[in-house]
Design a protein around this motif. Structure first.
Motif, mmCIF file in Angstrom:
data_model
loop_
_atom_site.group_PDB
_atom_site.id
_atom_site.type_symbol
_atom_site.label_atom_id
_atom_site.label_comp_id
_atom_site.label_asym_id
_atom_site.label_seq_id
_atom_site.Cartn_x
_atom_site.Cartn_y
_atom_site.Cartn_z
ATOM 1 N N PRO A 145 -8.370 44.054 46.720
ATOM 2 C CA PRO A 145 -9.400 44.869 46.082
ATOM 3 C C PRO A 145 -10.260 44.092 45.100
ATOM 4 N N ARG A 146 -9.957 42.787 44.935
ATOM 5 C CA ARG A 146 -10.713 41.996 43.968
ATOM 6 C C ARG A 146 -11.296 40.754 44.643
ATOM 7 N N PRO A 147 -12.250 40.955 45.551
ATOM 8 C CA PRO A 147 -12.841 39.797 46.210
ATOM 9 C C PRO A 147 -13.671 38.936 45.263
ATOM 10 N N ILE A 148 -14.029 39.498 44.120
ATOM 11 C CA ILE A 148 -14.704 38.728 43.078
ATOM 12 C C ILE A 148 -13.961 38.957 41.774
ATOM 13 N N ARG A 149 -14.420 38.314 40.713
ATOM 14 C CA ARG A 149 -13.796 38.508 39.402
ATOM 15 C C ARG A 149 -14.050 39.938 38.931
ATOM 16 N N VAL A 150 -12.988 40.607 38.519
ATOM 17 C CA VAL A 150 -13.087 41.985 38.048
ATOM 18 C C VAL A 150 -12.500 42.073 36.657
ATOM 19 N N VAL A 151 -13.260 42.685 35.748
ATOM 20 C CA VAL A 151 -12.792 42.937 34.386
ATOM 21 C C VAL A 151 -12.528 44.419 34.246
ATOM 22 N N GLY A 152 -11.270 44.775 34.017
ATOM 23 C CA GLY A 152 -10.897 46.165 33.820
ATOM 24 C C GLY A 152 -10.356 46.392 32.423
ATOM 25 N N LYS A 153 -9.760 47.556 32.234
ATOM 26 C CA LYS A 153 -9.243 47.905 30.908
ATOM 27 C C LYS A 153 -8.087 47.002 30.490
ATOM 28 N N ILE A 154 -7.368 46.495 31.479
ATOM 29 C CA ILE A 154 -6.250 45.606 31.162
ATOM 30 C C ILE A 154 -6.410 44.295 31.922
ATOM 31 N N ASP A 155 -5.771 43.255 31.417
ATOM 32 C CA ASP A 155 -5.741 41.956 32.081
ATOM 33 C C ASP A 155 -4.584 41.989 33.078
ATOM 34 N N LEU A 156 -4.901 42.052 34.367
ATOM 35 C CA LEU A 156 -3.868 42.197 35.381
ATOM 36 C C LEU A 156 -2.891 41.032 35.388
ATOM 37 N N GLU A 157 -3.350 39.851 35.001
ATOM 38 C CA GLU A 157 -2.479 38.671 35.037
ATOM 39 C C GLU A 157 -1.522 38.621 33.850
ATOM 40 N N ARG A 158 -1.769 39.440 32.847
ATOM 41 C CA ARG A 158 -0.923 39.405 31.652
ATOM 42 C C ARG A 158 -0.273 40.754 31.369
ATOM 43 N N SER A 159 -0.301 41.653 32.354
ATOM 44 C CA SER A 159 0.261 42.985 32.189
ATOM 45 C C SER A 159 1.606 43.089 32.895
ATOM 46 N N ARG A 160 2.371 44.080 32.509
ATOM 47 C CA ARG A 160 3.643 44.350 33.166
ATOM 48 C C ARG A 160 3.408 44.581 34.657
ATOM 49 N N ARG A 161 4.335 44.174 35.480
ATOM 50 C CA ARG A 161 4.115 44.163 36.923
ATOM 51 C C ARG A 161 3.751 45.542 37.463
#
Length: 490
Positions: free
Chosen positions: A426-442
């Motif tokens: 779902p992220r073919p490009i860079r996406v900025v959301g409410k949370i940082d997916l790489e640093r959030s709980r799984r």
């Protein structure tokens, strides 16, 4: 099931029943959801509803549906499909615009090369997350300015004697230039501020000024803020006049009136229910008209006034988010980044003129007026693709056949639930959301990723055939193609 008669490569007639025939613009490659055709047939039942209300004396004689146009992004939506343009006489249909009143698109070009932005990496993502989701915006408003925004749109910002923070970047002259490049001059006329929207006017703080936490909000669903690269110029003259240059960065914003539009929609749905004639069976399609007098008054006129106020908020909201991107980039690169608005236009609105109304649901104006001092070659039309695919900037050709309307995007082919089950990234490009997916709980990151899948490219039509249809039908002409770099999603 409605009967479809193809007229040529891009036009078909759709017999919706009840004496209603719609014009569908779609070439053979554009996917058309059959369920959406059933929905437009259900919408056509409004003809019978109007006739009954004329007999009951609720609507004036002669009230009814006029022409209906279906744009290439035609797909399912509440009350009537998205991508529907409908004329009415003697009434308005609040459910046509629904709760996302004034939803629209804006496009601005930045004085920075796209490649410089692409190289910024994670610091840019963190800075944008702070600006959009962590209180980083700086918008100071008092009650008088809030009311002026609802009534006057962008002009309401320059009416304030106070500093407004983010909008001070432009000043009165800059706001006036931006307003001139917006549909309607940055204002939907006829707005009023009644009880429905009074909650947003309440000031706070010791001096009656609050740092607003509502303006500058993306919203959910398919709303977004996207940083793009001007990839290809097709119409050099229009692009030059509009300040669009190859290789430059651009900011495209898709958002609406947030909770204000929802408040207006619910209030006038309640009014429509209260005004429904006692003993009269309600229509199966759930569409309850509000009477519009010859002078544009009546319950329908009251709706249009509240609707205009919500739409004016939406214009300012999109401007705020565009400026937030420019401010964020300026801080990161250590210099002031120039910002130039190309256009802002709504695609979820009702336009009233006397006892007539033009409803556009997921369809934007595609106007042409050679005498227009700002856009003599046609007004800009902004057609996004999907998250991760190209978008197009067009110029309107004023097609009477299409009710001067163009698609507002590529159009969905899969529901949100189907999108969540899509195997595609779902992220073919860079996406900025409410949370940082790489640093959030799984588990939190996994749910956020599933939500993003609702807007993955595979749930949308291919933008190519949609734009080809629009160009071949004489609705709008290509100006520039824009490629995505980074998307902010709520």
């Amino acid at each position: 099931m409605p009967v479809i008669e193809r007229l040529d490569a891009v036009r078909s007639l759709v017999d919706c029943g009840h004496g209603v025939v719609a014009t569908l613009f779609a070439d053979a490659r554009v996917e058309i959801d059959r369920a959406s055709l059933d929905d437009i047939a259900g919408f056509a039942e409004t003809t019978a509803t109007a006739a009954r209300l004329v007999e009951a004396g609720t609507l004036d004689p002669g009230s009814g549906l006029g022409r209906i146009v279906l744009t290439p992004d035609f797909h399912r939506g509440a009350a009537m499909p998205v991508g529907t343009v409908a004329e009415t006489r003697g009434f308005v249909i609040p459910r046509a615009a629904g709760s996302d009143i004034g939803c629209g698109m804006s496009l601005a070009v930045l004085d920075i090369e796209a490649d410089e932005i692409a190289a910024l990496g994670r610091p840019l993502e963190a800075a944008l997350r702070h600006a959009f989701f962590e209180g980083g915006r700086n918008i100071r408003l008092d009650a008088a300015t809030r009311e002026a925004v609802l009534v006057e749109g962008l002009a309401g910002l320059s009416a304030s004697a106070r500093e407004t923070g983010l909008f001070d970047r432009l000043g009165a002259a800059g706001l006036a230039r931006a307003a001139a490049r917006c549909h309607g001059g940055g204002r939907i006329a006829g707005a009023r501020v009644g009880d429905v929207l009074s909650e947003w006017l309440r000031p706070g703080g010791r001096d009656g000024v609050t740092r607003d936490g509502f303006l500058g909000t993306v919203g959910g669903g398919n709303h977004f803020v996207e940083i793009q690269r001007v990839e290809t110029i097709v119409d050099r003259r229009a692009a030059w006049d509009w300040g669009v240059r190859p290789g430059r960065a651009a900011v495209m914003v898709h958002s609406g009136s947030l909770g204000l539009g929802k408040a207006v929609a619910l209030a006038h749905l309640d009014r429509a229910l209260a005004l429904w004639p006692a003993g009269e069976r309600r229509p199966a399609n759930g569409i309850l008209p509000l009477a519009l007098t010859a002078e544009g008054g009546g319950p329908g006129g009251d709706y249009l006034a509240d609707m205009a106020a919500a739409a004016n908020f939406a214009i300012v909201n999109r401007l705020a988010m565009s400026l937030m991107v420019a401010e964020t980039l300026s801080r990161l690169v250590g210099r002031a980044i120039g910002w130039h608005l190309v256009h802002d236009l709504p695609h979820n609105l009702v336009w009233g003129q006397g006892h007539r109304a033009l409803h556009r649901k997921g369809a934007c104006p595609a106007l042409y007026d050679a005498a227009d001092p700002v856009f003599p070659d046609g007004h800009p039309v902004i057609v996004p693709g999907s998250m991760g695919t190209a978008s197009w900037l067009l110029r309107g050709l004023g097609s009477a056949e299409s009710l001067e309307s163009a698609p507002h995007g590529a159009g969905r082919v899969l529901s949100r639930n189907a999108g969540r089950a899509a195997p595609e990234d779902p992220r073919p490009i860079r996406v900025v959301g409410k949370i940082d997916l790489e640093r959030s709980r799984r588990d939190v990151a996994a749910e956020a990723a599933r939500t993003l899948s609702e807007e993955a490219p595979r749930v949308y039509k291919d933008i190519g055939p949609v734009v080809d249809t629009v160009a071949d039908a004489g609705i709008a002409a290509r100006v520039a193609r824009l490629a995505p770099l980074l998307t902010v999603k709520g």
